[in-house]
Design a protein around this motif. Structure first.
Motif, short mmCIF file in Angstrom:
data_model
loop_
_atom_site.label_atom_id
_atom_site.label_comp_id
_atom_site.label_asym_id
_atom_site.label_seq_id
_atom_site.Cartn_x
_atom_site.Cartn_y
_atom_site.Cartn_z
N HIS A 33 19.46 15.81 -6.48
CA HIS A 33 18.53 16.50 -7.37
C HIS A 33 17.11 16.03 -7.09
CE1 HIS A 33 19.42 12.77 -9.67
NE2 HIS A 33 18.13 12.86 -10.02
N ALA A 34 16.16 16.70 -7.71
CA ALA A 34 14.74 16.31 -7.73
C ALA A 34 14.29 16.42 -9.18
CB ALA A 34 13.93 17.22 -6.82
N HIS A 35 13.06 16.02 -9.43
CA HIS A 35 12.48 16.11 -10.77
C HIS A 35 11.16 16.87 -10.71
CE1 HIS A 35 15.25 13.28 -12.71
NE2 HIS A 35 15.21 12.60 -11.59
N HIS A 36 10.85 17.58 -11.77
CA HIS A 36 9.56 18.24 -11.89
C HIS A 36 8.45 17.23 -12.18
CE1 HIS A 36 10.96 22.41 -11.81
NE2 HIS A 36 11.97 22.02 -12.57
N PRO B 206 5.75 24.31 -0.27
CA PRO B 206 4.70 25.17 0.27
C PRO B 206 5.09 25.70 1.65
CG PRO B 206 4.07 22.85 0.41
CD PRO B 206 5.36 22.91 -0.35
N GLY B 207 5.05 27.01 1.80
CA GLY B 207 5.35 27.62 3.10
C GLY B 207 6.79 27.51 3.54
N ARG B 208 7.67 27.13 2.62
CA ARG B 208 9.09 26.95 2.98
C ARG B 208 9.85 28.19 2.55
NH1 ARG B 208 11.17 21.31 2.17
NH2 ARG B 208 13.08 22.35 2.66
N PRO B 209 10.67 28.72 3.43
CA PRO B 209 11.49 29.85 3.02
C PRO B 209 12.58 29.40 2.05
CG PRO B 209 12.09 29.13 5.23
CD PRO B 209 10.88 28.31 4.81
N ALA B 210 12.91 30.23 1.08
CA ALA B 210 14.00 29.92 0.17
C ALA B 210 15.32 30.11 0.88
CB ALA B 210 13.92 30.83 -1.05
N GLY B 211 16.27 29.24 0.57
CA GLY B 211 17.63 29.38 1.13
C GLY B 211 17.64 29.16 2.55
N TRP C 58 13.72 15.67 -3.35
CA TRP C 58 15.18 15.73 -3.40
C TRP C 58 15.69 14.39 -2.90
CZ3 TRP C 58 18.11 19.51 -5.44
CH2 TRP C 58 19.48 19.49 -5.19
N HIS C 59 16.68 13.82 -3.57
CA HIS C 59 17.19 12.52 -3.12
C HIS C 59 18.69 12.42 -3.35
CE1 HIS C 59 15.79 12.06 -7.28
NE2 HIS C 59 16.66 11.07 -7.44
N THR C 60 19.32 11.76 -2.39
CA THR C 60 20.75 11.45 -2.48
C THR C 60 20.91 9.96 -2.21
OG1 THR C 60 21.17 11.90 -0.14
CG2 THR C 60 21.45 13.75 -1.67
N MET C 61 21.96 9.39 -2.81
CA MET C 61 22.23 7.97 -2.63
C MET C 61 23.71 7.78 -2.32
SD MET C 61 19.82 8.46 -5.25
CE MET C 61 20.75 8.37 -6.73
N GLN C 62 23.98 6.88 -1.39
CA GLN C 62 25.35 6.47 -1.09
C GLN C 62 25.38 4.95 -1.16
OE1 GLN C 62 27.09 8.40 2.26
NE2 GLN C 62 29.14 7.95 1.52
N TYR C 63 26.42 4.41 -1.81
CA TYR C 63 26.46 3.01 -2.19
C TYR C 63 27.58 2.24 -1.50
CZ TYR C 63 23.97 5.09 -6.16
OH TYR C 63 23.10 5.79 -6.95
N SER C 64 27.34 0.95 -1.25
CA SER C 64 28.47 0.06 -0.97
C SER C 64 29.17 -0.13 -2.32
CB SER C 64 27.99 -1.28 -0.40
OG SER C 64 27.22 -2.00 -1.34
N HIS C 65 30.45 -0.48 -2.29
CA HIS C 65 31.20 -0.59 -3.54
C HIS C 65 30.57 -1.60 -4.50
CE1 HIS C 65 34.39 -0.59 -6.47
NE2 HIS C 65 34.51 -1.89 -6.34
N SER C 66 29.99 -2.66 -3.96
CA SER C 66 29.42 -3.72 -4.81
C SER C 66 28.00 -3.42 -5.25
CB SER C 66 29.45 -5.05 -4.05
OG SER C 66 28.63 -4.95 -2.88
N ALA C 67 27.47 -2.27 -4.90
CA ALA C 67 26.06 -1.97 -5.19
C ALA C 67 25.82 -1.78 -6.69
CB ALA C 67 25.61 -0.74 -4.44
N VAL C 68 24.70 -2.32 -7.12
CA VAL C 68 24.18 -2.07 -8.46
C VAL C 68 22.76 -1.56 -8.25
CG1 VAL C 68 23.53 -3.04 -10.69
CG2 VAL C 68 25.57 -3.89 -9.50
N GLN C 69 22.51 -0.34 -8.72
CA GLN C 69 21.18 0.26 -8.57
C GLN C 69 20.46 0.24 -9.92
OE1 GLN C 69 19.74 4.23 -6.51
NE2 GLN C 69 20.72 4.68 -8.45
N LEU C 70 19.26 -0.30 -9.93
CA LEU C 70 18.40 -0.29 -11.10
C LEU C 70 17.34 0.79 -10.87
CD1 LEU C 70 17.41 -1.70 -13.75
CD2 LEU C 70 15.91 -3.04 -12.27
N ASP D 79 18.74 25.10 -3.23
CA ASP D 79 18.01 26.30 -2.82
C ASP D 79 16.77 26.51 -3.69
OD1 ASP D 79 19.73 26.85 -0.72
OD2 ASP D 79 21.02 28.14 -1.96
N GLN D 80 16.89 26.24 -4.97
CA GLN D 80 15.74 26.34 -5.86
C GLN D 80 14.68 25.31 -5.46
OE1 GLN D 80 16.52 25.31 -9.95
NE2 GLN D 80 14.46 25.81 -10.61
N PHE D 81 15.12 24.09 -5.14
CA PHE D 81 14.19 23.05 -4.69
C PHE D 81 13.45 23.50 -3.43
CE2 PHE D 81 13.66 19.62 -1.57
CZ PHE D 81 12.64 18.91 -2.19
#
Length: 142
Positions: A55-58, A137-142, A101-113, A130-132
């Motif tokens: 996801h991303a944030h406004h 600017p100047g990016r085609p949708a989809g 837009w951001h994604t995260m993948q964790y090691s099993h022991s990870a703690v994210q603050l 697709d909405q993101f």
């Protein structure tokens, strides 16, 4: 859409010594965190096969910290710039600006603050990729 910086790493202070341990501090709207902290949350026990975020944030700005374990963060700005960060040092934070837009993948022991600039508001989330992409600017949708 306002112009935001690309995501970047922030070095947090490391106080202490090997014989007594360490503390790191992040003062909201201080030298380290570029916004007033309005919300703090953390994730833990995330299976390594799971990708979180998507996801991303406004409006919300965030600083992500791997206080334990390893977190691989992939970001994409509204302009289309891709960045990959490997967080595994508890004194390093990743600044994630709005419209990233951001994604995260964790090691099993990870703690994210996570330090966030806004209280939780579902309307602030952009959960459809697709909405993101259509927001860029100047990016085609989809």
């Amino acid at each position: 859409m306002p112009d935001f910086p690309d995501p970047y790493l922030i070095a947090l202070p490391k106080l202490g010594a090997p014989d007594i341990g360490y503390i790191s501090v992040a003062d909201g709207q201080g030298a380290e965190v570029p916004f007033a902290v309005q919300r703090v949350f953390w994730t833990y026990y995330t299976p390594e096969s799971i990708v979180r975020g998507r996801h991303a944030h406004h409006r919300t700005e965030q600083v992500l910290v791997a206080v334990a374990g390893r977190i691989t963060v992939v970001t994409e700005t509204a302009a289309g710039a891709l960045h990959t960060f490997r967080l595994e040092d508890p004194r390093m934070g990743l600044y994630v600006p709005p419209f990233t837009w951001h994604t995260m993948q964790y090691s099993h022991s990870a703690v994210q603050l996570v330090l966030a600039s806004q209280p939780y508001d579902e309307a602030d989330y952009i959960r459809d990729y697709d909405q993101f992409r259509a927001l860029g600017p100047g990016r085609p949708a989809g």
